[in-house]
Scaffold this active site. Structure first.
Site, PDB file in Angstrom:
ATOM      1  N   CYS A   2     -61.627 -62.790 -25.029  1.00 52.56           N
ATOM      2  CA  CYS A   2     -60.687 -62.792 -26.323  1.00 52.56           C
ATOM      3  C   CYS A   2     -61.588 -63.245 -27.483  1.00 52.56           C
ATOM      4  O   CYS A   2     -62.395 -64.476 -27.170  1.00 52.56           O
ATOM      5  CB  CYS A   2     -59.451 -63.647 -26.058  1.00 52.56           C
ATOM      6  SG  CYS A   2     -58.276 -63.217 -24.748  1.00 52.56           S
ATOM      7  N   ARG A  27     -66.046 -59.526 -27.145  1.00 54.02           N
ATOM      8  CA  ARG A  27     -65.347 -60.407 -26.176  1.00 54.02           C
ATOM      9  C   ARG A  27     -64.159 -59.930 -25.721  1.00 54.02           C
ATOM     10  O   ARG A  27     -63.549 -60.771 -24.707  1.00 54.02           O
ATOM     11  CB  ARG A  27     -64.957 -61.759 -26.929  1.00 54.02           C
ATOM     12  CG  ARG A  27     -66.133 -62.364 -27.722  1.00 54.02           C
ATOM     13  CD  ARG A  27     -65.744 -63.607 -28.511  1.00 54.02           C
ATOM     14  NE  ARG A  27     -65.198 -64.758 -27.581  1.00 54.02           N
ATOM     15  CZ  ARG A  27     -66.072 -65.531 -26.873  1.00 54.02           C
ATOM     16  NH1 ARG A  27     -67.295 -65.560 -27.174  1.00 54.02           N
ATOM     17  NH2 ARG A  27     -65.490 -66.318 -26.035  1.00 54.02           N
ATOM     18  N   TRP A  75     -58.637 -59.912 -24.290  1.00 57.82           N
ATOM     19  CA  TRP A  75     -59.014 -59.473 -23.046  1.00 57.82           C
ATOM     20  C   TRP A  75     -58.046 -60.072 -22.014  1.00 57.82           C
ATOM     21  O   TRP A  75     -57.953 -61.397 -21.936  1.00 57.82           O
ATOM     22  CB  TRP A  75     -60.526 -59.850 -22.677  1.00 57.82           C
ATOM     23  CG  TRP A  75     -60.935 -59.330 -21.175  1.00 57.82           C
ATOM     24  CD1 TRP A  75     -61.639 -58.042 -20.981  1.00 57.82           C
ATOM     25  CD2 TRP A  75     -60.813 -59.865 -20.171  1.00 57.82           C
ATOM     26  NE1 TRP A  75     -61.993 -58.101 -19.800  1.00 57.82           N
ATOM     27  CE2 TRP A  75     -61.281 -59.036 -19.117  1.00 57.82           C
ATOM     28  CE3 TRP A  75     -60.201 -61.007 -19.590  1.00 57.82           C
ATOM     29  CZ2 TRP A  75     -61.295 -59.250 -17.904  1.00 57.82           C
ATOM     30  CZ3 TRP A  75     -60.344 -61.396 -18.153  1.00 57.82           C
ATOM     31  CH2 TRP A  75     -60.822 -60.496 -17.333  1.00 57.82           C
ATOM     32  N   ASN A 101     -57.774 -68.203 -26.845  1.00 56.39           N
ATOM     33  CA  ASN A 101     -58.823 -67.754 -25.974  1.00 56.39           C
ATOM     34  C   ASN A 101     -58.885 -68.592 -24.701  1.00 56.39           C
ATOM     35  O   ASN A 101     -59.347 -69.658 -24.641  1.00 56.39           O
ATOM     36  CB  ASN A 101     -59.882 -67.463 -26.548  1.00 56.39           C
ATOM     37  CG  ASN A 101     -61.191 -67.383 -25.508  1.00 56.39           C
ATOM     38  OD1 ASN A 101     -60.969 -66.648 -24.572  1.00 56.39           O
ATOM     39  ND2 ASN A 101     -62.334 -67.514 -26.016  1.00 56.39           N
ATOM     40  N   GLY A 102     -58.537 -68.161 -23.414  1.00 56.52           N
ATOM     41  CA  GLY A 102     -58.463 -69.109 -22.299  1.00 56.52           C
ATOM     42  C   GLY A 102     -57.227 -68.866 -21.310  1.00 56.52           C
ATOM     43  O   GLY A 102     -56.732 -67.586 -21.330  1.00 56.52           O
ATOM     44  N   GLU A 490     -79.987 -54.244 -10.885  1.00 50.49           N
ATOM     45  CA  GLU A 490     -79.801 -54.219 -12.175  1.00 50.49           C
ATOM     46  C   GLU A 490     -79.460 -52.783 -12.715  1.00 50.49           C
ATOM     47  O   GLU A 490     -78.516 -52.489 -13.493  1.00 50.49           O
ATOM     48  CB  GLU A 490     -80.673 -54.858 -13.125  1.00 50.49           C
ATOM     49  CG  GLU A 490     -80.635 -55.046 -14.498  1.00 50.49           C
ATOM     50  CD  GLU A 490     -79.352 -55.660 -15.144  1.00 50.49           C
ATOM     51  OE1 GLU A 490     -78.571 -56.278 -14.281  1.00 50.49           O
ATOM     52  OE2 GLU A 490     -79.234 -55.592 -16.228  1.00 50.49           O
ATOM     53  N   LYS A 494     -76.010 -51.278 -14.603  1.00 44.96           N
ATOM     54  CA  LYS A 494     -75.919 -50.845 -15.697  1.00 44.96           C
ATOM     55  C   LYS A 494     -75.254 -49.682 -15.561  1.00 44.96           C
ATOM     56  O   LYS A 494     -74.499 -49.354 -16.757  1.00 44.96           O
ATOM     57  CB  LYS A 494     -77.419 -50.638 -16.261  1.00 44.96           C
ATOM     58  CG  LYS A 494     -78.359 -51.777 -17.073  1.00 44.96           C
ATOM     59  CD  LYS A 494     -77.612 -52.509 -18.115  1.00 44.96           C
ATOM     60  CE  LYS A 494     -76.459 -53.622 -17.680  1.00 44.96           C
ATOM     61  NZ  LYS A 494     -76.986 -54.814 -17.577  1.00 44.96           N
ATOM     62  N   GLU A 497     -71.329 -50.080 -15.066  1.00 44.86           N
ATOM     63  CA  GLU A 497     -70.380 -50.688 -16.257  1.00 44.86           C
ATOM     64  C   GLU A 497     -70.345 -49.955 -17.202  1.00 44.86           C
ATOM     65  O   GLU A 497     -69.166 -49.791 -17.966  1.00 44.86           O
ATOM     66  CB  GLU A 497     -70.947 -52.279 -16.462  1.00 44.86           C
ATOM     67  CG  GLU A 497     -72.145 -52.182 -17.228  1.00 44.86           C
ATOM     68  CD  GLU A 497     -72.554 -53.574 -17.289  1.00 44.86           C
ATOM     69  OE1 GLU A 497     -71.864 -54.658 -17.523  1.00 44.86           O
ATOM     70  OE2 GLU A 497     -74.001 -54.027 -17.331  1.00 44.86           O
ATOM     71  N   HIS A 513     -80.851 -48.865   7.326  1.00 45.53           N
ATOM     72  CA  HIS A 513     -79.900 -49.326   7.903  1.00 45.53           C
ATOM     73  C   HIS A 513     -78.421 -49.001   7.351  1.00 45.53           C
ATOM     74  O   HIS A 513     -77.510 -49.860   7.653  1.00 45.53           O
ATOM     75  CB  HIS A 513     -80.054 -50.754   7.904  1.00 45.53           C
ATOM     76  CG  HIS A 513     -81.604 -51.211   8.226  1.00 45.53           C
ATOM     77  ND1 HIS A 513     -81.928 -51.379   9.520  1.00 45.53           N
ATOM     78  CD2 HIS A 513     -82.740 -51.421   7.596  1.00 45.53           C
ATOM     79  CE1 HIS A 513     -83.142 -51.627   9.750  1.00 45.53           C
ATOM     80  NE2 HIS A 513     -83.638 -51.736   8.776  1.00 45.53           N
ATOM     81  N   LYS A 612     -67.754 -59.562 -22.938  1.00 43.52           N
ATOM     82  CA  LYS A 612     -68.989 -59.989 -22.877  1.00 43.52           C
ATOM     83  C   LYS A 612     -69.163 -61.366 -22.354  1.00 43.52           C
ATOM     84  O   LYS A 612     -70.092 -61.762 -21.835  1.00 43.52           O
ATOM     85  CB  LYS A 612     -69.547 -59.894 -24.513  1.00 43.52           C
ATOM     86  CG  LYS A 612     -71.151 -60.444 -24.580  1.00 43.52           C
ATOM     87  CD  LYS A 612     -71.888 -59.407 -24.415  1.00 43.52           C
ATOM     88  CE  LYS A 612     -73.446 -59.754 -24.574  1.00 43.52           C
ATOM     89  NZ  LYS A 612     -74.314 -58.986 -23.461  1.00 43.52           N
TER      90      LYS A 612
HETATM   91  C1  F6R Z   1     -73.648 -57.255 -17.311  1.00 44.00           C
HETATM   92  C2  F6R Z   1     -73.467 -58.233 -17.858  1.00 44.00           C
HETATM   93  C3  F6R Z   1     -72.866 -59.364 -17.074  1.00 44.00           C
HETATM   94  C4  F6R Z   1     -73.342 -60.688 -17.648  1.00 44.00           C
HETATM   95  C5  F6R Z   1     -72.349 -61.723 -16.669  1.00 44.00           C
HETATM   96  C6  F6R Z   1     -72.980 -63.171 -16.846  1.00 44.00           C
HETATM   97  O1  F6R Z   1     -74.361 -56.185 -18.188  1.00 44.00           O
HETATM   98  O2  F6R Z   1     -73.758 -58.387 -18.885  1.00 44.00           O
HETATM   99  O3  F6R Z   1     -72.852 -59.074 -15.681  1.00 44.00           O
HETATM  100  O4  F6R Z   1     -74.493 -61.039 -17.209  1.00 44.00           O
HETATM  101  O5  F6R Z   1     -71.017 -61.796 -17.149  1.00 44.00           O
HETATM  102  O6  F6R Z   1     -73.023 -63.537 -18.286  1.00 44.00           O
HETATM  103  P1  F6R Z   1     -73.837 -64.697 -18.965  1.00 44.00           P
HETATM  104  O7  F6R Z   1     -75.414 -64.309 -18.841  1.00 44.00           O
HETATM  105  O8  F6R Z   1     -73.388 -64.686 -20.323  1.00 44.00           O
HETATM  106  O9  F6R Z   1     -73.489 -65.668 -18.168  1.00 44.00           O
END
Ligand code: F6R
Length: 617
Positions: A2, A27, A75, A101-102, A490, A494, A497, A513, A612
Site C-alpha cells: 500500500c 507498493r 495491496w 498502510n499496514g 535468483e 525472476k 514473479e 536426486h 515492492k
Molecule cells: C524479488 C523481490 C523480493 C524482495 C523481497 C525482499 O524480485 O523483489 O523477493 O527481494 O521482498 O525485499 P527487501 O530487499 O526490500 O527486503
C-alpha cells in the site's frame, strides 16, 4: 504494501495525489482511492484496479477541486480487492476519513466492541475499524482529532502508516506510524505539507522531509510547526528535517519501456556508485566506516548470520560463499521469516547482517530485533537511505543503487553483492586471510565489473531471440554450482514473479536426486556454465540433460567452444574471477525473464499479487 499520499496547502491536491499514487504504485496496485475536501464537503472516489482506473472514475463521479486530500493505492490484506474495501474509508458520521498502510491485528475484537456501541461497517477492512475507533474516542472523550487518533492508536496492535482528516477541521492532517514508512514533505514557509510512504510523490515540490519513527504521531497544520509526539505517552519530540538527495530523473523511466529494463541497464553505473569512494584500487584501500568502527566485532565474531527475504536472501547466499572463502568465518544464511520464529541460538559473539533493498521488510526487521535482544551486533545492508532497517541496525552500508521501482529486484541484487564483496575483502585483509596479491587482484577485477556488465548487456538481442522460442514453456529449470548456485535460484525467481511461469533453481549436481525426472524434450534448462569453478562437472550435468533431450540454454564464458557444441543456445558473459562471476551471470537471466514476460504480455513492473515493499508479515 500500500502507498499513501496526502496534501494540504495552497495548490490543487488532486493532481499531486494522483501523480504521487502513480509513483507509489510499486507498493501495491489492486485498488486505489482519493478523498478531497472542497471547502465544504469531503468527496470520495475509489475503485478496484489501478490509479488510471481511479483517474477515470473520479473524473466521472466527483469534482476534483480542493486543497486538502488523501489518496491510497492498495495491496489487499483484509478483504478482497473491490470498490468497498478500497481506501480511503469514512467513519460512520462521514466526518472523518482515513488512509492506512499496514495491518491492525486486533481489529476483530475492536470491531465487535464498536458494533456493540452501534457502529456499522460497510467493508471487510481493519482500516474502517480504526477510523470508527478514532471517531468513537473523539466523541466519547470529547477531545481534538490529534488526541483522539493518539488515544485510539494506544488500543491498536499491529502496523500502520495512516493519514486522517476531519471535515470540521480542514486545516490539519494527522499522520502516524508504527512499522510502515511515512515521510512528511515540508513546503516553503510551511504553506504546504505532503504526506507519503516515501519521498517520491513530493520530490518536485520540496526536498525537506521528516521521516516519522515508529510510535510517532504528527499534527500537521498549515502555517504551523509540525507537532510531533510519542503515541504511547504523549511526549513532545523535536522534528528532524532532513534534506533529500533524491531527484526526479531517478524515479522516471527515462525512455525505457519499463522500470525493470531501465534498472537492468543501470547496473554498470549502479555498481560503480556502490564502490565509488570506498574502493581505492591503486592504494589498495577499502573504506567502509561501518566496518572500521566495529572491526573487532567482526574479527572476533564466532559466526556471521545473514537474514533477508527473496532476492536479498539470494544475495546473502552469494555472500556466504564469498565470506567463507575470503574471511574464513562460518556464515549461516536465514530466511528472516523463519529465523524470527524458530527460537534460533544467537549469542553476543554473533554478527548479524540484514540485507534489504527497501529497508522496510517486516520479517527482516523482526529478525533484527530478535538478534539485538540476544546481544548480537547487527549490520544493515540497505538501498533506501534513511529506511527503517538502516536506522535500526547498529551499523551498516548503503548499496547506493538509486531508487528501484520495478517490483522485480535487479540492480539491488548486484549492488548488494558488490557491497558484501567489499566487506568480505576488507575483513579478509584485516584478518590476514587473503594474500596481498589476491587482495589486489580482486580489487582490480571488481573495478572492471561495470564495463563487463555493460558487455553482458550487449547480448540482449540474442537473449530476446531465445525468449521468443521458450516464452510458452510452462516450466523452466535453472542450474548452477558454487557461487552461481544462488544465481540459479535468483534466475528462477525472476522468471516466476514476472512471467508466471513455474521455475525451479537447483545446484546443478542435485539434479540427479530428483529434478532430472522432470526433463523431457519440452523442458528448457538454463545452466550457468562459466569456465571458472566446477566447469567440467557442470559440462557433465549438461550431457546428462542432453541425454534426456532437455533444451539447454547455457550461460558461458566468452569464447567457450565446448559447451557451444552440446547446448541448444549459449549466452556469453565476459571472463572474471569465479567469486565475482555472479555479478555477470545474473545479467542474462534478468534479461531472459524480462523478455519472456513482455512477450507474454505480463505487467513487468507490477506483477500480479506482489508489492515492492513487504511491510506486513
Ligand atoms: C524479488 C523481490 C523480493 C524482495 C523481497 C525482499 O524480485 O523483489 O523477493 O527481494 O521482498 O525485499 P527487501 O530487499 O526490500 O527486503
Amino acid at each position: 504494501m500500500c502507498g499513501i499520499v496526502g496534501y494540504i496547502g495552497y495548490r490543487e491536491a488532486y493532481p499531486i495525489i494522483i501523480k504521487g499514487l502513480q509513483r507509489l504504485e510499486y507498493r501495491g496496485y489492486d485498488s486505489a482511492g482519493i478523498a478531497l475536501y472542497d471547502g465544504e464537503n469531503i468527496k470520495l472516489s475509489k475503485t478496484k484496479g489501478k490509479v488510471v482506473d481511479l483517474q477515470k472514475r473520479s473524473k466521472e463521479e466527483i469534482t476534483l477541486n480542493g486543497h486538502l486530500g488523501i489518496g491510497h493505492t492498495r495491496w489487499a490484506t483484509h478483504g478482497v480487492p473491490n470498490d468497498l474495501n478500497s481506501h480511503p474509508h469514512y467513519s460512520n458520521s462521514e466526518e472523518l476519513v482515513i488512509i492506512h498502510n499496514g495491518i491492525i491485528e486486533n481489529y476483530a475484537s475492536l470491531k465487535k466492541e464498536l458494533q456493540s456501541k452501534g457502529y456499522v461497517f460497510k467493508s471487510d477492512t481493519d482500516t474502517e475499524v480504526l477510523i470508527n475507533l478514532i471517531e468513537y474516542v473523539q466523541k466519547n472523550e470529547n477531545v481534538k482529532l490529534g488526541k483522539a487518533v493518539r488515544l485510539a492508536l494506544t488500543q491498536v496492535v499491529g502496523a500502520y502508516a495512516i493519514a486522517v482528516f476531519d471535515k470540521k477541521k480542514p486545516n490539519e492532517i494527522i499522520a502516524a506510524r508504527m512499522g510502515s514508512p511515512l515521510a512528511i514533505g515540508v513546503g516553503e514557509d510551511r504553506k504546504e505539507f505532503f504526506i507519503a510512504s516515501d519521498a517520491s510523490p513530493f520530490i518536485e515540490y520540496t526536498n525537506n522531509a521528516i521521516y516519522l519513527e515508529d510510535g510517532e504521531i504528527a499534527v500537521i497544520r498549515i502555517g504551523k510547526k509540525i507537532k510531533l509526539r510519542k503515541i504511547a505517552d504523549d511526549t513532545l519530540i523535536v522534528p528532524f528535517i532532513q534534506e533529500l538527495e533524491l531527484n526526479l530523473e531517478q524515479i522516471e523511466k527515462g525512455g525505457y519501456d519499463h522500470f525493470m529494463l531501465k534498472e537492468i541497464y543501470e547496473q554498470p553505473n549502479a555498481i560503480t556508485d556502490t564502490y565509488r569512494g570506498r574502493m581505492l584500487v591503486n592504494e589498495g584501500i577499502i573504506r567502509m566506516a561501518g566496518i572500521d568502527n566495529h572491526l573487532e566485532r567482526f574479527l572476533n565474531a564466532d559466526r556471521i548470520i545473514i537474514v533477508a527475504c527473496g532476492t536479498s536472501w539470494h544475495a546473502g547466499l552469494v555472500a556466504e560463499y564469498v565470506f567463507e572463502s575470503l574471511v574464513r568465518i562460518p556464515v549461516e544464511v536465514e530466511y528472516a521469516s523463519e529465523f524470527r520464529y524458530r527460537n534460533p541460538v544467537i549469542s553476543s559473539k554473533d554478527v548479524v547482517i540484514a540485507i534489504s533493498q527497501s529497508g522496510e521488510t517486516a520479517d527482516t526487521r523482526a529478525a533484527i530485533q530478535l538478534a539485538k535482544q540476544n546481544g548480537a551486533f547487527v549490520f544493515g545492508v540497505c538501498n533506501v537511505v534513511g529506511s527503517t532497517i538502516s536506522r535500526e541496525s547498529d551499523a551498516g552500508a548503503y548499496t547506493h543503487a538509486g531508487p528501484e521501482i520495478g517490483v522485480a529486484s535487479t540492480k539491488a541484487f548486484t549492488t548488494q553483492i558488490t557491497v558484501l564483496t567489499l566487506m568480505a575483502l576488507k575483513l579478509a585483509k584485516a584478518k590476514g586471510s587473503i594474500s596481498n596479491e589476491e587482495y589486489h587482484l580482486h580489487l582490480q577485477e571488481l573495478e572492471l565489473i561495470p564495463a563487463k556488465v555493460a558487455e553482458a548487456l550487449a547480448s540482449d538481442e540474442n537473449i530476446k531471440a531465445i525468449a521468443a522460442i521458450y516464452k510458452d514453456s510452462p516450466n523452466f529449470l535453472y542450474l548452477g554450482r558454487g557461487f552461481n548456485f544462488p544465481v540459479a535460484l535468483e534466475g528462477a525467481l525472476k522468471l516466476k514473479e514476472i512471467s508466471y511461469i513455474h521455475a525451479e533453481g537447483y545446484p546443478a549436481a542435485e539434479m540427479k536426486h530428483g529434478p532430472i525426472a522432470l526433463i523431457d524434450e519440452k523442458m528448457p534448462i538454463v545452466v550457468i556454465a562459466t569456465k571458472k569453478g566446477h566447469y567440467e562437472k557442470v559440462v557433465s550435468n549438461i550431457e546428462e540433460i542432453r541425454a534426456r533431450k532437455g533444451k539447454i540454454i547455457a550461460v558461458v564464458t566468452k569464447g567457450d567452444v565446448d559447451v557451444r557444441e552440446i547446448a541448444d543456445h549459449v549466452i556469453e558473459v565476459p571472463d572474471t574471477l569465479e567469486l565475482l562471476s555472479p555479478l555477470l551471470t545474473t545479467i542474462p537471466l534478468q534479461l531472459l525473464s524480462y523478455h519472456i514476460a513482455v512477450m507474454r504480455k505480463c505487467n513487468v513492473d507490477q506483477p500480479r499479487n506482489l508489492a515492492k515493499s513487504v511491510t506486513v508479515e
